[in-house]
Write an enzyme that holds these catalytic residues in place. Structure first.
Site, PDB file in Angstrom:
ATOM      1  N   LYS A 116       8.278 -12.445  21.601  1.00 44.20           N
ATOM      2  CA  LYS A 116       7.358 -12.564  20.475  1.00 44.20           C
ATOM      3  C   LYS A 116       6.785 -13.970  20.501  1.00 44.20           C
ATOM      4  O   LYS A 116       7.444 -14.897  20.979  1.00 44.20           O
ATOM      5  CB  LYS A 116       8.135 -12.362  19.158  1.00 44.20           C
ATOM      6  CG  LYS A 116       7.265 -12.004  17.993  1.00 44.20           C
ATOM      7  CD  LYS A 116       7.041 -10.516  17.888  1.00 44.20           C
ATOM      8  CE  LYS A 116       6.137 -10.173  16.734  1.00 44.20           C
ATOM      9  NZ  LYS A 116       5.937  -8.716  16.621  1.00 44.20           N
ATOM     10  N   GLY A 137      -2.608   4.958   5.705  1.00 45.84           N
ATOM     11  CA  GLY A 137      -3.335   4.036   6.585  1.00 45.84           C
ATOM     12  C   GLY A 137      -3.348   4.587   7.994  1.00 45.84           C
ATOM     13  O   GLY A 137      -3.332   5.804   8.197  1.00 45.84           O
TER      14      GLY A 137
HETATM   15  P1  NAD Z   1      -2.400   0.148   7.524  1.00 42.59           P
HETATM   16  O1  NAD Z   1      -2.737  -1.176   6.910  1.00 42.59           O
HETATM   17  O2  NAD Z   1      -3.425   0.849   8.346  1.00 42.59           O
HETATM   18  O3  NAD Z   1      -1.938   1.166   6.378  1.00 42.59           O
HETATM   19  C1  NAD Z   1      -1.028   0.841   5.391  1.00 42.59           C
HETATM   20  C2  NAD Z   1      -1.319   1.742   4.186  1.00 42.59           C
HETATM   21  O4  NAD Z   1      -0.281   1.548   3.237  1.00 42.59           O
HETATM   22  C3  NAD Z   1      -2.621   1.431   3.476  1.00 42.59           C
HETATM   23  O5  NAD Z   1      -3.267   2.643   3.158  1.00 42.59           O
HETATM   24  C4  NAD Z   1      -2.177   0.717   2.186  1.00 42.59           C
HETATM   25  O6  NAD Z   1      -3.070   0.936   1.103  1.00 42.59           O
HETATM   26  C5  NAD Z   1      -0.870   1.421   1.949  1.00 42.59           C
HETATM   27  N1  NAD Z   1       0.058   0.695   1.078  1.00 42.59           N
HETATM   28  C6  NAD Z   1       0.297  -0.624   0.980  1.00 42.59           C
HETATM   29  N2  NAD Z   1       1.239  -0.871   0.050  1.00 42.59           N
HETATM   30  C7  NAD Z   1       1.601   0.343  -0.434  1.00 42.59           C
HETATM   31  C8  NAD Z   1       2.545   0.773  -1.403  1.00 42.59           C
HETATM   32  N3  NAD Z   1       3.290  -0.103  -2.055  1.00 42.59           N
HETATM   33  N4  NAD Z   1       2.661   2.089  -1.645  1.00 42.59           N
HETATM   34  C9  NAD Z   1       1.911   2.992  -0.971  1.00 42.59           C
HETATM   35  N5  NAD Z   1       1.021   2.644  -0.038  1.00 42.59           N
HETATM   36  C10 NAD Z   1       0.862   1.343   0.213  1.00 42.59           C
HETATM   37  O7  NAD Z   1      -1.068  -0.131   8.362  1.00 42.59           O
HETATM   38  P2  NAD Z   1      -0.437   0.781   9.515  1.00 42.59           P
HETATM   39  O8  NAD Z   1      -0.878   0.262  10.827  1.00 42.59           O
HETATM   40  O9  NAD Z   1      -0.631   2.220   9.164  1.00 42.59           O
HETATM   41  O10 NAD Z   1       1.098   0.381   9.389  1.00 42.59           O
HETATM   42  C11 NAD Z   1       1.919   0.901   8.353  1.00 42.59           C
HETATM   43  C12 NAD Z   1       3.367   0.537   8.630  1.00 42.59           C
HETATM   44  O11 NAD Z   1       3.774   1.077   9.871  1.00 42.59           O
HETATM   45  C13 NAD Z   1       3.675  -0.964   8.724  1.00 42.59           C
HETATM   46  O12 NAD Z   1       4.977  -1.162   8.237  1.00 42.59           O
HETATM   47  C14 NAD Z   1       3.645  -1.235  10.207  1.00 42.59           C
HETATM   48  O13 NAD Z   1       4.435  -2.379  10.553  1.00 42.59           O
HETATM   49  C15 NAD Z   1       4.269   0.042  10.722  1.00 42.59           C
HETATM   50  N6  NAD Z   1       3.958   0.371  12.109  1.00 42.59           N
HETATM   51  C16 NAD Z   1       2.673   0.527  12.511  1.00 42.59           C
HETATM   52  C17 NAD Z   1       2.394   0.891  13.823  1.00 42.59           C
HETATM   53  C18 NAD Z   1       0.975   1.140  14.290  1.00 42.59           C
HETATM   54  O14 NAD Z   1       0.831   1.659  15.392  1.00 42.59           O
HETATM   55  N7  NAD Z   1      -0.047   0.832  13.516  1.00 42.59           N
HETATM   56  C19 NAD Z   1       3.448   1.089  14.735  1.00 42.59           C
HETATM   57  C20 NAD Z   1       4.768   0.940  14.294  1.00 42.59           C
HETATM   58  C21 NAD Z   1       4.993   0.579  12.965  1.00 42.59           C
END
Ligand code: NAD
Length: 370
Positions: free
Chosen positions: A77, A179
């Site tokens: 990282k 999201g």
């Molecule tokens: P994103 O920003 O696209 O979506 C997050 C969503 O969560 C948004 O719609 C936001 O409005 C909503 N949100 C925020 N706070 C909230 C709450 N308290 N209650 C309900 N909804 C809430 O992010 P993402 O890329 O979809 O990532 C989401 C999670 O998954 C994160 O924890 C990220 O670390 C994890 N993650 C993402 C990926 C990836 O490929 N994008 C891979 C592994 C893990």
């Protein structure tokens, strides 16, 4: 990290490199944790308050995640101590400068993380010829556009359903966080016959026992609005997603959303973790005691990192999806089999699986971790 050896154990870190470029006011750190399985892949995080210690903890998490995903990559990282919203020209200089300073270190492959994106990875690639999470124009597979993580999560859900005798066709699904991960999980699960009965975002929850109109929800989100503004269904507060009666509950938003003080609100049979550490260990234990199966984050949400590793070797999008399918299916099967056999939580079984793979990789190497 005053003493860079303070966190050292049998698994790493192999290297901690502090980078300073006074001309740019730049300070950053690279932690290469363990590269027994192959060069480390891990994100570049940019934030004002990141520390070397946080960098180490995130690097270790990547060692385990990459091993659990069955990738030929170790964990690393990097962090840059600065505001990611700095003027774009300055940000480009910082990222290019940092990459150039670390360019000779073949142990680390940059990826995007908080505060960095595809554009940043394109600068890194241009500078040192090595990064993942690139724009399509320079060989990237845009994992959030194609829904790599949601695809893997749907696959993990399918396998888990088989394990508990739940028919995915007609199963009711509630998704916290509509999201990138939540939206694509919904799509892939609906394609397999599941009914998405609720979805939430940071502004509210939308519910419909007959099933939500996903196309309408996607249009609303694309217009920058909240899912709670969707028509023809019942609405609730952000937290109401916890109370939705469903068969499958998918956290895809923030860490620690389910804790000892609210875990009893979940009415579900299966939880598949899209977000990282969405449920505290205590709450996970409580769910297990109640007979709710929980598929842990670093097994269920590995689709993104598997996609990045496939991008690195120049694979096509369809090959990346096939790899996600194969690796996640096998890992979920193995973790659930071991959890049952050893009477431990799936998270503990997943952790043991990752550690065992790291140890086996270390045995093949002359110097162990490098
Ligand atoms: P994103 O920003 O696209 O979506 C997050 C969503 O969560 C948004 O719609 C936001 O409005 C909503 N949100 C925020 N706070 C909230 C709450 N308290 N209650 C309900 N909804 C809430 O992010 P993402 O890329 O979809 O990532 C989401 C999670 O998954 C994160 O924890 C990220 O670390 C994890 N993650 C993402 C990926 C990836 O490929 N994008 C891979 C592994 C893990």
């Amino acid at each position: 990290m005053h003493d860079p050896f303070a966190f050292g154990d049998q698994f790493g870190p192999a290297q901690v490199i502090h980078v300073q470029i006074p001309k740019l006011g730049l300070k950053g750190v690279l932690v290469v944790d363990n590269v027994a399985a192959g060069p480390s892949i891990g994100g570049l995080r940019m934030a004002t308050d990141v520390s070397a210690e946080e960098c180490f903890r995130l690097a270790r998490a990547m060692t385990l995640k990459n091993a659990a995903a069955g990738l030929p990559h170790g964990g690393g990282k990097s962090v840059l101590m600065g505001d990611p919203r700095m003027p774009i020209a300055q940000k480009e200089q910082w990222i290019r400068g940092f990459a150039a300073a670390l360019g000779d270190n073949q142990h680390y492959i940059f990826g995007p993380d908080m505060g960095t994106n595809e554009q940043c990875m394109a600068w890194v690639k241009d500078e040192i010829g090595r990064s993942v999470g690139l724009p399509r124009e320079v060989g990237g597979i845009p994992l959030d556009d194609i829904g790599a993580t949601g695809f893997g999560l749907a696959r993990a859900t399918e396998i888990a359903c088989g394990r508990i005798g739940l028919d995915l066709k007609g199963a009711r699904v509630a998704i916290q966080g509509y999201g990138a991960v939540g939206r694509h999980s919904a799509r892939f699960l609906a394609e397999r016959g599941a009914v998405i009965v609720a979805a939430s975002d940071s502004r509210g929850t939308i519910m419909d026992a007959k099933g939500l109109d996903l196309a309408a929800l996607n249009a609303i989100k694309a217009a920058g609005k909240s899912v709670a503004e969707a028509k023809g269904a019942s609405r609730g507060s952000v937290d109401d997603i916890l109370d939705v009666a469903c068969d499958i509950w998918i956290p895809a938003a923030r860490p620690d959303v389910v804790r000892a003080d609210n875990v009893d609100r979940l009415k579900t049979r299966l939880v598949v973790q899209g977000a990282n550490i969405p449920i505290t260990v205590e709450a996970e234990r409580f769910l297990a005691e109640r007979g709710v199966l929980v598929i842990p984050d670093f097994i269920a949400n590995a689709g993104g990192v598997i996609c990045a590793a496939m991008e690195y070797i120049g694979a096509s999008q369809s090959a990346a999806l096939a790899a996600i399918d194969e690796k996640i299916s096998r890992n979920v099967e193995e973790v659930l089999f071991n959890a049952e056999k050893n009477k431990v939580l799936p998270r503990e079984a997943a952790h043991s699986l990752a550690i065992a793979r790291v140890k086996r990789a270390m045995e093949t190497r002359r110097w162990g971790i490098v």
